[in-house]
Enzyme design. Sequence first.
Site, PDB file in Angstrom:
ATOM      1  N   ASN A 132       0.822  -1.212   0.000  1.00 35.66           N
ATOM      2  CA  ASN A 132       0.000   0.000   0.000  1.00 35.66           C
ATOM      3  C   ASN A 132       0.854   1.259   0.000  1.00 35.66           C
ATOM      4  O   ASN A 132       0.509   2.255  -0.640  1.00 35.66           O
ATOM      5  CB  ASN A 132      -0.941  -0.005   1.204  1.00 35.66           C
ATOM      6  CG  ASN A 132      -2.083  -0.995   1.038  1.00 35.66           C
ATOM      7  OD1 ASN A 132      -2.429  -1.369  -0.075  1.00 35.66           O
ATOM      8  ND2 ASN A 132      -2.673  -1.418   2.147  1.00 35.66           N
ATOM      9  N   GLU A 238      -8.299  -0.315   5.601  1.00 39.25           N
ATOM     10  CA  GLU A 238      -7.802   0.842   4.867  1.00 39.25           C
ATOM     11  C   GLU A 238      -6.577   0.500   4.029  1.00 39.25           C
ATOM     12  O   GLU A 238      -5.758  -0.336   4.401  1.00 39.25           O
ATOM     13  CB  GLU A 238      -7.468   1.973   5.838  1.00 39.25           C
ATOM     14  CG  GLU A 238      -8.624   2.400   6.739  1.00 39.25           C
ATOM     15  CD  GLU A 238      -9.797   2.993   5.976  1.00 39.25           C
ATOM     16  OE1 GLU A 238      -9.630   3.305   4.781  1.00 39.25           O
ATOM     17  OE2 GLU A 238     -10.874   3.123   6.564  1.00 39.25           O
ATOM     18  N   CYS A 239      -6.448   1.195   2.910  1.00 35.53           N
ATOM     19  CA  CYS A 239      -5.305   0.986   2.024  1.00 35.53           C
ATOM     20  C   CYS A 239      -4.140   1.906   2.368  1.00 35.53           C
ATOM     21  O   CYS A 239      -3.105   1.856   1.710  1.00 35.53           O
ATOM     22  CB  CYS A 239      -5.721   1.210   0.575  1.00 35.53           C
ATOM     23  SG  CYS A 239      -6.175   2.923   0.212  1.00 35.53           S
ATOM     24  N   GLY A 240      -4.314   2.746   3.371  1.00 34.73           N
ATOM     25  CA  GLY A 240      -3.247   3.652   3.779  1.00 34.73           C
ATOM     26  C   GLY A 240      -3.509   5.101   3.436  1.00 34.73           C
ATOM     27  O   GLY A 240      -2.930   6.003   4.045  1.00 34.73           O
ATOM     28  N   LEU A 241      -4.382   5.355   2.469  1.00 29.99           N
ATOM     29  CA  LEU A 241      -4.652   6.735   2.065  1.00 29.99           C
ATOM     30  C   LEU A 241      -5.379   7.513   3.144  1.00 29.99           C
ATOM     31  O   LEU A 241      -5.208   8.723   3.277  1.00 29.99           O
ATOM     32  CB  LEU A 241      -5.497   6.758   0.781  1.00 29.99           C
ATOM     33  CG  LEU A 241      -4.860   6.191  -0.483  1.00 29.99           C
ATOM     34  CD1 LEU A 241      -5.803   6.370  -1.659  1.00 29.99           C
ATOM     35  CD2 LEU A 241      -3.526   6.862  -0.758  1.00 29.99           C
TER      36      LEU A 241
END
Length: 243
Positions: A132, A238-241
Amino acid sequence: MSRLSLSQLVLLSIEEQRLALDEINQQLEQKTAIERVIWALEHLPNQFVLSSSFGIQAAVCLHLLTRQYPDIPVILTDTGYLFPETYQFIDELTSSLQLNLKVYRAEISSSWQEARYGKLWLQGIEGIERYNQINKVAPMEKALKELQAKTWFAGLRRQQSKSREHLPVLSIAKGIFKLLPIVDWDNKQIYQYLKQHNLPYHPLWEQGYLSVGDTHTTRKWQEGMSEEETRFFGLKRECGLHE
């Protein structure tokens, strides 16, 4: 009311910042989604961007924002592993809504990443987070910097997961203002907006997908599963964004 100044806010203590944002959020909670967008365009710094994963309900925020700010840059972080249907959906919405699409990718291709690191998404939570960071976080940070973003719109909703259930309308993220106009919407409101404006769901919605990301870390919903469990093997949402 003058435009909010991030430079002035950062001079305040953490507690003073929290109180200032809390007061604003109390007002924003009483507004409709479109009123929040209009408020933001009038009061927040005017280098605006909108991020979109072009997921299941992406057409809502894309339509909502572009009706008020037609040329707003729409940031997509393309991992190279999106579903074919997602790429088709991107083309469809970019054409129908006349989006000012800005696509950002990792510095090295997906094939090169696999040659160098292997399949990171199969390497547990640490591998997923590294994946990610390379494919989502770093490209987004580059986008925000290149576009000189001061205000970032996104389509996150509290109903989507436990990790999102306490999200405020307005916050400061990655050093800029972040506004979530539909944060309090439920699935019924999403459906009604799409129907009212003749907008499509993502094509995979009809096949039982509640959330759509990369092909290798997205699962079709099955009875008994939460929405969180359809992404990243249930290890994270979450993908990190937006963390």
